[in-house]
Design an enzyme around this catalytic site. Structure first.
Site, PDB file in Angstrom:
ATOM      1  N   HIS A 460       6.556 -34.606 -70.627  1.00 18.97           N
ATOM      2  CA  HIS A 460       5.249 -35.269 -70.720  1.00 18.97           C
ATOM      3  C   HIS A 460       5.093 -36.084 -72.006  1.00 18.97           C
ATOM      4  O   HIS A 460       4.134 -36.835 -72.142  1.00 18.97           O
ATOM      5  CB  HIS A 460       4.132 -34.227 -70.631  1.00 18.97           C
ATOM      6  CG  HIS A 460       2.902 -34.741 -69.948  1.00 18.97           C
ATOM      7  ND1 HIS A 460       2.787 -36.024 -69.462  1.00 18.97           N
ATOM      8  CD2 HIS A 460       1.715 -34.135 -69.672  1.00 18.97           C
ATOM      9  CE1 HIS A 460       1.600 -36.192 -68.917  1.00 18.97           C
ATOM     10  NE2 HIS A 460       0.924 -35.063 -69.030  1.00 18.97           N
ATOM     11  N   ARG A 461       6.024 -35.947 -72.950  1.00 19.65           N
ATOM     12  CA  ARG A 461       5.985 -36.808 -74.133  1.00 19.65           C
ATOM     13  C   ARG A 461       6.365 -38.240 -73.770  1.00 19.65           C
ATOM     14  O   ARG A 461       5.934 -39.191 -74.433  1.00 19.65           O
ATOM     15  CB  ARG A 461       6.951 -36.285 -75.198  1.00 19.65           C
ATOM     16  CG  ARG A 461       6.626 -34.918 -75.756  1.00 19.65           C
ATOM     17  CD  ARG A 461       7.723 -34.429 -76.683  1.00 19.65           C
ATOM     18  NE  ARG A 461       9.016 -34.297 -75.985  1.00 19.65           N
ATOM     19  CZ  ARG A 461      10.136 -33.881 -76.571  1.00 19.65           C
ATOM     20  NH1 ARG A 461      10.120 -33.558 -77.859  1.00 19.65           N
ATOM     21  NH2 ARG A 461      11.253 -33.771 -75.890  1.00 19.65           N
TER      22      ARG A 461
END
Length: 490
Positions: A460-461
Protein backbone atom coordinates in the site's frame (compact mmCIF):
# COMPACT_ATOMS: atom_id res chain seq x y z
CA UNK A 1 58.71 -34.65 -0.78
CA UNK A 2 55.12 -35.23 -1.76
CA UNK A 3 54.36 -33.59 -5.10
CA UNK A 4 51.69 -31.30 -3.69
CA UNK A 5 51.18 -29.70 -7.09
CA UNK A 6 49.27 -32.84 -8.08
CA UNK A 7 46.80 -32.52 -5.19
CA UNK A 8 44.16 -29.86 -5.75
CA UNK A 9 41.82 -28.88 -2.94
CA UNK A 10 38.31 -28.01 -4.04
CA UNK A 11 36.55 -25.47 -1.79
CA UNK A 12 32.80 -25.01 -1.54
CA UNK A 13 32.16 -22.24 -4.10
CA UNK A 14 30.06 -19.13 -3.66
CA UNK A 15 26.78 -20.08 -5.31
CA UNK A 16 25.66 -16.46 -5.54
CA UNK A 17 23.03 -14.21 -3.97
CA UNK A 18 25.01 -13.74 -0.75
CA UNK A 19 24.81 -17.39 0.32
CA UNK A 20 27.35 -18.20 3.03
CA UNK A 21 26.88 -21.94 3.59
CA UNK A 22 25.44 -25.11 2.17
CA UNK A 23 24.50 -28.60 3.36
CA UNK A 24 26.09 -31.58 1.63
CA UNK A 25 23.13 -33.69 0.54
CA UNK A 26 24.96 -36.42 -1.35
CA UNK A 27 28.41 -37.24 -2.63
CA UNK A 28 28.25 -38.37 -6.25
CA UNK A 29 31.80 -39.76 -6.12
CA UNK A 30 33.91 -41.67 -3.60
CA UNK A 31 37.58 -41.88 -2.70
CA UNK A 32 39.50 -43.62 -5.48
CA UNK A 33 37.05 -42.70 -8.24
CA UNK A 34 38.43 -41.28 -11.47
CA UNK A 35 36.53 -38.14 -12.45
CA UNK A 36 36.38 -35.91 -15.48
CA UNK A 37 36.42 -32.14 -15.82
CA UNK A 38 32.99 -30.63 -15.04
CA UNK A 39 31.64 -33.98 -13.83
CA UNK A 40 29.09 -33.47 -11.01
CA UNK A 41 30.77 -34.55 -7.78
CA UNK A 42 28.50 -33.37 -4.96
CA UNK A 43 24.92 -32.23 -4.43
CA UNK A 44 24.65 -29.26 -2.09
CA UNK A 45 21.53 -27.67 -0.66
CA UNK A 46 21.63 -23.93 -0.04
CA UNK A 47 18.96 -21.67 1.35
CA UNK A 48 17.55 -21.34 -2.16
CA UNK A 49 18.11 -24.54 -4.11
CA UNK A 50 19.70 -27.95 -4.32
CA UNK A 51 22.47 -27.85 -6.91
CA UNK A 52 25.05 -30.26 -8.29
CA UNK A 53 28.57 -28.85 -8.24
CA UNK A 54 30.93 -29.94 -11.04
CA UNK A 55 34.63 -30.76 -10.66
CA UNK A 56 37.14 -28.07 -11.53
CA UNK A 57 39.79 -30.65 -12.44
CA UNK A 58 39.97 -34.13 -13.88
CA UNK A 59 41.80 -36.76 -11.86
CA UNK A 60 41.31 -39.17 -8.98
CA UNK A 61 39.50 -38.46 -5.72
CA UNK A 62 42.02 -38.59 -2.87
CA UNK A 63 39.94 -37.42 0.10
CA UNK A 64 36.42 -36.29 1.00
CA UNK A 65 36.62 -33.91 3.93
CA UNK A 66 32.96 -33.69 5.01
CA UNK A 67 30.31 -36.43 5.15
CA UNK A 68 26.77 -36.14 3.88
CA UNK A 69 24.50 -34.08 6.12
CA UNK A 70 27.26 -31.64 7.09
CA UNK A 71 26.68 -27.89 6.77
CA UNK A 72 29.80 -26.28 5.33
CA UNK A 73 30.70 -22.61 4.99
CA UNK A 74 31.58 -21.17 1.60
CA UNK A 75 35.34 -21.41 0.98
CA UNK A 76 35.82 -24.52 3.12
CA UNK A 77 37.76 -27.43 1.51
CA UNK A 78 35.38 -30.29 0.74
CA UNK A 79 37.36 -32.66 -1.51
CA UNK A 80 40.94 -33.30 -2.64
CA UNK A 81 41.74 -34.40 -6.21
CA UNK A 82 44.94 -35.91 -7.60
CA UNK A 83 45.18 -34.22 -10.99
CA UNK A 84 47.90 -36.56 -12.30
CA UNK A 85 47.18 -40.08 -11.03
CA UNK A 86 49.02 -41.60 -14.00
CA UNK A 87 52.35 -40.31 -12.67
CA UNK A 88 52.40 -43.12 -10.13
CA UNK A 89 51.90 -43.23 -6.37
CA UNK A 90 52.64 -40.15 -4.36
CA UNK A 91 56.15 -40.01 -2.94
CA UNK A 92 56.70 -40.51 0.76
CA UNK A 93 57.43 -37.38 2.76
CA UNK A 94 61.13 -36.45 2.79
CA UNK A 95 63.03 -36.45 6.08
CA UNK A 96 65.05 -33.44 4.99
CA UNK A 97 64.05 -30.37 6.91
CA UNK A 98 62.37 -27.68 4.84
CA UNK A 99 62.37 -24.06 5.89
CA UNK A 100 58.99 -23.17 7.33
CA UNK A 101 58.83 -20.10 5.12
CA UNK A 102 58.75 -22.35 2.03
CA UNK A 103 55.80 -24.42 3.23
CA UNK A 104 52.25 -23.35 2.44
CA UNK A 105 50.33 -22.24 5.50
CA UNK A 106 47.32 -24.49 5.99
CA UNK A 107 44.00 -22.83 6.72
CA UNK A 108 42.12 -23.47 9.93
CA UNK A 109 39.34 -25.11 7.95
CA UNK A 110 41.72 -27.56 6.28
CA UNK A 111 43.30 -28.47 9.62
CA UNK A 112 39.88 -29.07 11.11
CA UNK A 113 38.97 -31.28 8.18
CA UNK A 114 41.86 -33.72 8.74
CA UNK A 115 40.89 -36.82 10.71
CA UNK A 116 43.48 -39.31 11.99
CA UNK A 117 42.48 -42.81 13.01
CA UNK A 118 43.11 -43.34 16.74
CA UNK A 119 45.75 -45.84 17.85
CA UNK A 120 44.87 -48.93 19.80
CA UNK A 121 43.75 -48.00 23.31
CA UNK A 122 43.81 -44.28 22.64
CA UNK A 123 40.89 -41.92 22.74
CA UNK A 124 39.93 -40.66 19.30
CA UNK A 125 41.01 -37.07 18.57
CA UNK A 126 38.27 -34.54 19.15
CA UNK A 127 36.65 -36.55 21.98
CA UNK A 128 36.70 -35.41 25.55
CA UNK A 129 39.96 -36.65 27.01
CA UNK A 130 41.60 -37.16 23.60
CA UNK A 131 44.10 -35.13 21.66
CA UNK A 132 42.72 -31.98 20.05
CA UNK A 133 44.12 -30.11 16.99
CA UNK A 134 47.43 -28.48 17.82
CA UNK A 135 48.59 -31.30 20.13
CA UNK A 136 46.68 -30.21 23.21
CA UNK A 137 44.41 -32.48 25.22
CA UNK A 138 40.66 -32.09 24.84
CA UNK A 139 39.33 -31.91 28.38
CA UNK A 140 36.42 -30.37 30.20
CA UNK A 141 36.93 -26.98 31.80
CA UNK A 142 38.22 -27.49 35.33
CA UNK A 143 39.31 -31.08 34.63
CA UNK A 144 42.43 -30.54 32.53
CA UNK A 145 45.91 -31.88 33.29
CA UNK A 146 47.87 -29.98 35.97
CA UNK A 147 50.92 -28.07 34.82
CA UNK A 148 52.45 -27.51 38.29
CA UNK A 149 53.58 -29.91 40.98
CA UNK A 150 51.36 -30.33 44.01
CA UNK A 151 52.64 -28.84 47.27
CA UNK A 152 52.01 -30.45 50.65
CA UNK A 153 52.93 -29.43 54.15
CA UNK A 154 55.57 -31.73 55.73
CA UNK A 155 54.24 -34.02 58.43
CA UNK A 156 55.50 -33.65 61.95
CA UNK A 157 58.42 -35.96 62.51
CA UNK A 158 58.33 -36.89 58.89
CA UNK A 159 60.98 -36.76 56.17
CA UNK A 160 63.62 -34.01 56.60
CA UNK A 161 63.39 -30.99 54.37
CA UNK A 162 66.48 -32.07 52.42
CA UNK A 163 64.92 -35.41 51.68
CA UNK A 164 61.64 -33.80 50.78
CA UNK A 165 63.44 -31.47 48.41
CA UNK A 166 65.16 -34.33 46.60
CA UNK A 167 63.78 -34.81 43.12
CA UNK A 168 61.28 -37.62 42.87
CA UNK A 169 61.65 -40.21 40.14
CA UNK A 170 59.83 -39.26 36.96
CA UNK A 171 56.33 -40.65 36.86
CA UNK A 172 55.18 -42.40 33.73
CA UNK A 173 53.16 -40.31 31.30
CA UNK A 174 49.49 -40.42 32.34
CA UNK A 175 47.17 -42.26 30.01
CA UNK A 176 44.02 -40.41 28.97
CA UNK A 177 41.31 -41.52 31.32
CA UNK A 178 37.71 -40.44 31.37
CA UNK A 179 37.02 -39.72 35.01
CA UNK A 180 33.49 -40.25 36.33
CA UNK A 181 31.66 -37.26 37.69
CA UNK A 182 29.07 -37.15 40.38
CA UNK A 183 26.56 -34.92 38.62
CA UNK A 184 24.60 -36.05 35.56
CA UNK A 185 26.01 -33.13 33.54
CA UNK A 186 29.13 -31.02 33.86
CA UNK A 187 29.96 -27.81 31.97
CA UNK A 188 27.25 -28.48 29.38
CA UNK A 189 28.52 -31.98 28.46
CA UNK A 190 26.16 -34.96 28.48
CA UNK A 191 26.75 -37.72 31.02
CA UNK A 192 25.74 -41.33 31.26
CA UNK A 193 23.35 -42.67 33.87
CA UNK A 194 26.28 -43.82 35.95
CA UNK A 195 27.93 -40.42 35.89
CA UNK A 196 30.58 -41.15 33.23
CA UNK A 197 31.15 -38.61 30.50
CA UNK A 198 29.70 -39.37 27.10
CA UNK A 199 32.32 -39.55 24.33
CA UNK A 200 31.01 -37.84 21.21
CA UNK A 201 32.28 -35.29 18.73
CA UNK A 202 30.56 -31.88 18.49
CA UNK A 203 28.81 -32.74 15.17
CA UNK A 204 27.41 -35.88 16.77
CA UNK A 205 26.19 -33.89 19.77
CA UNK A 206 24.51 -31.40 17.45
CA UNK A 207 22.82 -34.23 15.52
CA UNK A 208 21.56 -35.73 18.77
CA UNK A 209 20.17 -32.37 19.85
CA UNK A 210 18.41 -31.88 16.48
CA UNK A 211 16.85 -35.38 16.65
CA UNK A 212 15.96 -35.10 20.34
CA UNK A 213 18.17 -38.03 21.38
CA UNK A 214 19.58 -38.15 24.92
CA UNK A 215 23.23 -39.15 24.52
CA UNK A 216 23.24 -40.52 28.05
CA UNK A 217 20.94 -43.33 26.92
CA UNK A 218 22.95 -44.29 23.83
CA UNK A 219 25.53 -47.08 23.76
CA UNK A 220 28.49 -46.03 21.64
CA UNK A 221 30.05 -48.31 19.04
CA UNK A 222 33.12 -46.14 18.36
CA UNK A 223 36.60 -46.26 19.90
CA UNK A 224 36.47 -46.60 23.72
CA UNK A 225 32.69 -46.57 23.53
CA UNK A 226 32.42 -43.20 21.77
CA UNK A 227 29.08 -42.39 20.16
CA UNK A 228 28.97 -42.08 16.38
CA UNK A 229 26.42 -40.55 13.99
CA UNK A 230 25.13 -44.04 13.21
CA UNK A 231 24.50 -44.69 16.92
CA UNK A 232 22.45 -41.49 17.21
CA UNK A 233 20.45 -42.20 14.05
CA UNK A 234 19.75 -45.77 15.19
CA UNK A 235 18.58 -44.48 18.58
CA UNK A 236 16.27 -41.98 16.89
CA UNK A 237 14.87 -44.69 14.58
CA UNK A 238 14.33 -47.05 17.50
CA UNK A 239 12.43 -44.38 19.38
CA UNK A 240 10.12 -43.83 16.41
CA UNK A 241 9.68 -47.54 15.71
CA UNK A 242 9.09 -48.48 19.35
CA UNK A 243 5.71 -50.21 19.54
CA UNK A 244 2.97 -48.53 21.49
CA UNK A 245 2.14 -50.36 24.68
CA UNK A 246 -1.31 -51.93 24.85
CA UNK A 247 -3.47 -49.67 27.01
CA UNK A 248 -4.59 -51.17 30.29
CA UNK A 249 -8.16 -51.22 31.51
CA UNK A 250 -7.39 -48.41 33.92
CA UNK A 251 -7.58 -44.99 32.24
CA UNK A 252 -4.32 -43.08 32.71
CA UNK A 253 -3.67 -39.39 32.26
CA UNK A 254 -2.51 -38.42 28.77
CA UNK A 255 1.23 -37.96 28.31
CA UNK A 256 2.52 -34.73 26.78
CA UNK A 257 6.23 -35.44 26.89
CA UNK A 258 8.89 -35.11 24.23
CA UNK A 259 8.22 -38.69 23.11
CA UNK A 260 5.08 -37.35 21.38
CA UNK A 261 6.82 -34.38 19.77
CA UNK A 262 8.84 -34.03 16.61
CA UNK A 263 11.62 -31.48 16.25
CA UNK A 264 12.41 -30.43 12.69
CA UNK A 265 15.57 -28.35 12.16
CA UNK A 266 14.82 -25.06 10.40
CA UNK A 267 17.33 -24.75 7.58
CA UNK A 268 17.70 -24.41 3.84
CA UNK A 269 14.65 -23.28 1.88
CA UNK A 270 12.35 -23.32 4.92
CA UNK A 271 14.70 -21.03 6.86
CA UNK A 272 15.00 -18.57 3.97
CA UNK A 273 11.23 -18.57 3.40
CA UNK A 274 10.58 -17.88 7.08
CA UNK A 275 13.02 -14.97 7.09
CA UNK A 276 11.64 -13.48 3.88
CA UNK A 277 7.99 -13.79 4.88
CA UNK A 278 8.60 -12.32 8.34
CA UNK A 279 10.55 -9.40 6.88
CA UNK A 280 7.91 -8.73 4.22
CA UNK A 281 4.88 -9.08 6.50
CA UNK A 282 6.25 -6.56 9.01
CA UNK A 283 7.80 -4.15 6.49
CA UNK A 284 5.34 -3.69 3.62
CA UNK A 285 1.77 -2.68 4.58
CA UNK A 286 -0.29 -5.38 2.88
CA UNK A 287 -3.74 -4.91 1.36
CA UNK A 288 -5.66 -7.80 -0.24
CA UNK A 289 -8.61 -7.52 -2.63
CA UNK A 290 -10.73 -10.31 -4.09
CA UNK A 291 -12.59 -10.76 -7.37
CA UNK A 292 -14.77 -13.71 -8.44
CA UNK A 293 -15.07 -14.09 -12.22
CA UNK A 294 -16.77 -16.32 -14.77
CA UNK A 295 -13.96 -18.04 -16.73
CA UNK A 296 -16.11 -20.29 -18.90
CA UNK A 297 -15.02 -18.58 -22.13
CA UNK A 298 -11.36 -18.75 -21.06
CA UNK A 299 -11.62 -22.51 -20.46
CA UNK A 300 -13.23 -22.98 -23.89
CA UNK A 301 -10.44 -20.92 -25.45
CA UNK A 302 -7.89 -23.26 -23.85
CA UNK A 303 -9.69 -26.27 -25.30
CA UNK A 304 -9.56 -24.74 -28.78
CA UNK A 305 -5.87 -23.94 -28.28
CA UNK A 306 -5.10 -27.54 -27.30
CA UNK A 307 -6.77 -28.73 -30.49
CA UNK A 308 -4.47 -26.78 -32.78
CA UNK A 309 -1.77 -28.82 -34.48
CA UNK A 310 1.15 -26.63 -33.31
CA UNK A 311 -0.01 -26.83 -29.67
CA UNK A 312 -0.69 -30.56 -29.40
CA UNK A 313 2.68 -31.32 -27.78
CA UNK A 314 2.42 -28.46 -25.26
CA UNK A 315 0.89 -28.74 -21.80
CA UNK A 316 -1.70 -25.96 -21.63
CA UNK A 317 -3.18 -25.09 -18.22
CA UNK A 318 -5.36 -22.24 -16.91
CA UNK A 319 -2.20 -20.80 -15.31
CA UNK A 320 -1.00 -19.86 -18.81
CA UNK A 321 -3.97 -17.55 -19.37
CA UNK A 322 -3.64 -16.08 -15.87
CA UNK A 323 0.03 -15.30 -16.56
CA UNK A 324 -0.86 -13.67 -19.88
CA UNK A 325 -3.58 -11.64 -18.18
CA UNK A 326 -1.13 -10.39 -15.55
CA UNK A 327 1.46 -9.40 -18.17
CA UNK A 328 -1.10 -7.44 -20.21
CA UNK A 329 -2.45 -5.74 -17.09
CA UNK A 330 1.07 -4.68 -16.09
CA UNK A 331 1.45 -2.89 -19.44
CA UNK A 332 -1.71 -0.93 -18.65
CA UNK A 333 -0.62 -0.22 -15.03
CA UNK A 334 3.22 -0.15 -14.90
CA UNK A 335 3.36 1.14 -11.29
CA UNK A 336 2.25 -2.31 -10.09
CA UNK A 337 5.60 -3.72 -11.28
CA UNK A 338 7.82 -1.70 -8.96
CA UNK A 339 9.93 -1.76 -5.81
CA UNK A 340 9.97 0.46 -2.73
CA UNK A 341 13.53 1.80 -2.32
CA UNK A 342 13.19 4.10 0.70
CA UNK A 343 13.43 7.58 -0.81
CA UNK A 344 12.19 6.50 -4.23
CA UNK A 345 10.05 3.98 -6.09
CA UNK A 346 11.77 1.94 -8.80
CA UNK A 347 9.37 1.18 -11.66
CA UNK A 348 10.65 -1.65 -13.87
CA UNK A 349 10.07 -1.92 -17.60
CA UNK A 350 10.65 -5.67 -17.51
CA UNK A 351 8.61 -8.36 -15.76
CA UNK A 352 10.39 -11.31 -14.16
CA UNK A 353 7.24 -13.28 -13.47
CA UNK A 354 7.52 -15.48 -10.38
CA UNK A 355 5.52 -18.70 -10.02
CA UNK A 356 5.27 -20.02 -6.46
CA UNK A 357 5.95 -23.76 -6.41
CA UNK A 358 5.53 -26.22 -3.54
CA UNK A 359 8.36 -28.76 -3.53
CA UNK A 360 9.61 -31.44 -1.13
CA UNK A 361 12.20 -28.92 0.06
CA UNK A 362 9.60 -26.24 0.75
CA UNK A 363 8.14 -23.26 -1.07
CA UNK A 364 10.27 -21.74 -3.80
CA UNK A 365 9.50 -18.94 -6.27
CA UNK A 366 11.45 -19.27 -9.51
CA UNK A 367 10.69 -16.69 -12.16
CA UNK A 368 10.45 -16.39 -15.94
CA UNK A 369 12.91 -13.70 -16.98
CA UNK A 370 11.49 -10.82 -19.06
CA UNK A 371 8.21 -12.69 -19.49
CA UNK A 372 6.48 -9.70 -21.08
CA UNK A 373 8.57 -10.13 -24.25
CA UNK A 374 7.54 -13.76 -24.80
CA UNK A 375 4.86 -14.99 -27.17
CA UNK A 376 2.08 -17.15 -25.75
CA UNK A 377 3.82 -20.32 -26.97
CA UNK A 378 7.18 -19.22 -25.54
CA UNK A 379 5.48 -18.35 -22.25
CA UNK A 380 3.87 -21.82 -22.12
CA UNK A 381 7.21 -23.54 -22.70
CA UNK A 382 8.90 -21.36 -20.07
CA UNK A 383 6.21 -22.06 -17.45
CA UNK A 384 6.28 -25.82 -18.09
CA UNK A 385 10.08 -25.95 -17.88
CA UNK A 386 10.10 -23.86 -14.72
CA UNK A 387 7.56 -26.08 -12.95
CA UNK A 388 9.25 -29.35 -13.98
CA UNK A 389 12.66 -28.10 -12.86
CA UNK A 390 11.21 -27.02 -9.50
CA UNK A 391 9.52 -30.40 -8.91
CA UNK A 392 12.78 -32.23 -9.63
CA UNK A 393 14.61 -30.02 -7.12
CA UNK A 394 17.03 -28.65 -9.73
CA UNK A 395 16.06 -24.97 -9.66
CA UNK A 396 19.19 -22.82 -9.61
CA UNK A 397 19.63 -19.75 -7.36
CA UNK A 398 19.72 -17.54 -10.48
CA UNK A 399 16.23 -18.71 -11.45
CA UNK A 400 14.90 -17.59 -8.06
CA UNK A 401 16.49 -14.15 -7.98
CA UNK A 402 15.32 -10.87 -9.46
CA UNK A 403 11.56 -11.52 -9.40
CA UNK A 404 9.33 -8.46 -9.87
CA UNK A 405 5.75 -9.84 -9.61
CA UNK A 406 4.43 -13.26 -8.53
CA UNK A 407 1.50 -15.63 -9.11
CA UNK A 408 0.65 -18.33 -6.57
CA UNK A 409 -1.66 -21.03 -7.92
CA UNK A 410 -3.46 -22.17 -4.76
CA UNK A 411 -6.23 -23.64 -6.92
CA UNK A 412 -4.19 -26.82 -7.50
CA UNK A 413 -4.86 -27.66 -3.83
CA UNK A 414 -8.62 -27.18 -4.23
CA UNK A 415 -8.53 -23.80 -2.44
CA UNK A 416 -10.72 -20.93 -3.63
CA UNK A 417 -8.25 -18.12 -2.87
CA UNK A 418 -5.98 -16.68 -0.17
CA UNK A 419 -4.21 -13.62 1.17
CA UNK A 420 -0.64 -14.19 -0.05
CA UNK A 421 2.37 -12.42 1.48
CA UNK A 422 4.54 -10.38 -0.86
CA UNK A 423 7.98 -11.71 -1.74
CA UNK A 424 10.56 -9.15 -0.51
CA UNK A 425 11.19 -6.41 -3.08
CA UNK A 426 7.92 -6.94 -4.96
CA UNK A 427 4.80 -4.81 -4.78
CA UNK A 428 2.09 -7.29 -5.88
CA UNK A 429 1.26 -11.01 -5.78
CA UNK A 430 -1.82 -12.69 -7.26
CA UNK A 431 -3.49 -15.79 -5.79
CA UNK A 432 -5.30 -17.88 -8.44
CA UNK A 433 -8.01 -20.09 -6.93
CA UNK A 434 -9.63 -23.32 -8.08
CA UNK A 435 -11.90 -23.25 -11.13
CA UNK A 436 -15.27 -24.70 -10.10
CA UNK A 437 -18.61 -25.23 -11.79
CA UNK A 438 -21.06 -23.01 -9.92
CA UNK A 439 -24.49 -21.42 -10.45
CA UNK A 440 -23.98 -18.04 -12.12
CA UNK A 441 -26.29 -15.44 -13.62
CA UNK A 442 -25.51 -15.40 -17.36
CA UNK A 443 -27.64 -13.41 -19.81
CA UNK A 444 -30.37 -13.04 -17.22
CA UNK A 445 -30.57 -16.71 -16.36
CA UNK A 446 -28.95 -18.84 -13.66
CA UNK A 447 -26.69 -21.36 -15.34
CA UNK A 448 -23.84 -23.65 -14.39
CA UNK A 449 -20.64 -21.76 -15.25
CA UNK A 450 -16.95 -22.23 -14.52
CA UNK A 451 -15.95 -19.72 -11.85
CA UNK A 452 -12.76 -18.81 -10.00
CA UNK A 453 -11.74 -16.29 -7.35
CA UNK A 454 -8.64 -14.09 -7.56
CA UNK A 455 -6.88 -12.56 -4.56
CA UNK A 456 -4.44 -9.68 -5.07
CA UNK A 457 -2.11 -8.58 -2.24
CA UNK A 458 -0.15 -5.38 -2.79
CA UNK A 459 2.18 -2.94 -1.04
CA UNK A 460 0.00 0.00 0.00
CA UNK A 461 3.02 2.33 0.07
CA UNK A 462 3.18 2.02 -3.73
CA UNK A 463 -0.25 0.84 -4.87
CA UNK A 464 -3.34 2.63 -3.59
CA UNK A 465 -6.83 1.17 -3.63
CA UNK A 466 -7.74 2.61 -7.03
CA UNK A 467 -4.65 1.29 -8.81
CA UNK A 468 -4.90 -2.14 -7.16
CA UNK A 469 -8.60 -2.40 -8.04
CA UNK A 470 -8.08 -1.44 -11.71
CA UNK A 471 -5.21 -3.90 -12.05
CA UNK A 472 -7.27 -6.74 -10.58
CA UNK A 473 -10.30 -5.79 -12.68
CA UNK A 474 -8.25 -5.93 -15.89
CA UNK A 475 -7.02 -9.44 -15.02
CA UNK A 476 -10.62 -10.48 -14.41
CA UNK A 477 -11.80 -8.93 -17.71
CA UNK A 478 -9.18 -10.88 -19.66
CA UNK A 479 -10.15 -14.17 -18.03
CA UNK A 480 -13.83 -13.47 -18.63
CA UNK A 481 -13.33 -12.90 -22.37
CA UNK A 482 -9.70 -13.42 -23.55
CA UNK A 483 -10.42 -12.82 -27.27
CA UNK A 484 -12.16 -9.49 -26.67
CA UNK A 485 -9.42 -8.30 -24.28
CA UNK A 486 -6.67 -9.11 -26.78
CA UNK A 487 -8.48 -7.23 -29.52
CA UNK A 488 -9.07 -4.22 -27.26
CA UNK A 489 -5.62 -3.99 -25.62
CA UNK A 490 -3.16 -5.07 -28.32
Amino acid sequence: MIDMSRIKTFNLPDLGEGLTEGEILAWLVKVGDTIELNQPIVEVETAKAAVEIPAKWAGQVQAIHHPEGTTVEVGTPIIAIDTDPGAGPLEAPSTTATPSSDLPTPSAASLAAVEVAPAEGMIEPGLIGGAAPGGRTAVLVGYGPRTTAAKRRPRKGGVPAQAAAAPAPAAPAPQPVVAPVAAPTRNGQAATATGGLVLAKPPVRKLAKDLGVDLGTVTGSGPLGSITREDVQQAASSAVAEPIATPSVTTNAASFGTDREQRIPVKGVRKLTAENMSRSAFTAPHVTEFLTVDVTRAMKALDRLRGRREWRDVRVSPLLLVAKAVLLAVKRHPMVNSTWAGDEIVVKDYVNLGIAAATERGLIVPNVKDAGRLSLRELADALNGLVQTAKSGRTSPADMSGGTLTITNVGVFGVDTGTPILPPGESAILAFGAVREMPWVHKGKVKARQVTTLGLSFDHRIIDGELGSKFLRDIGDFLTDPEAALLAWT
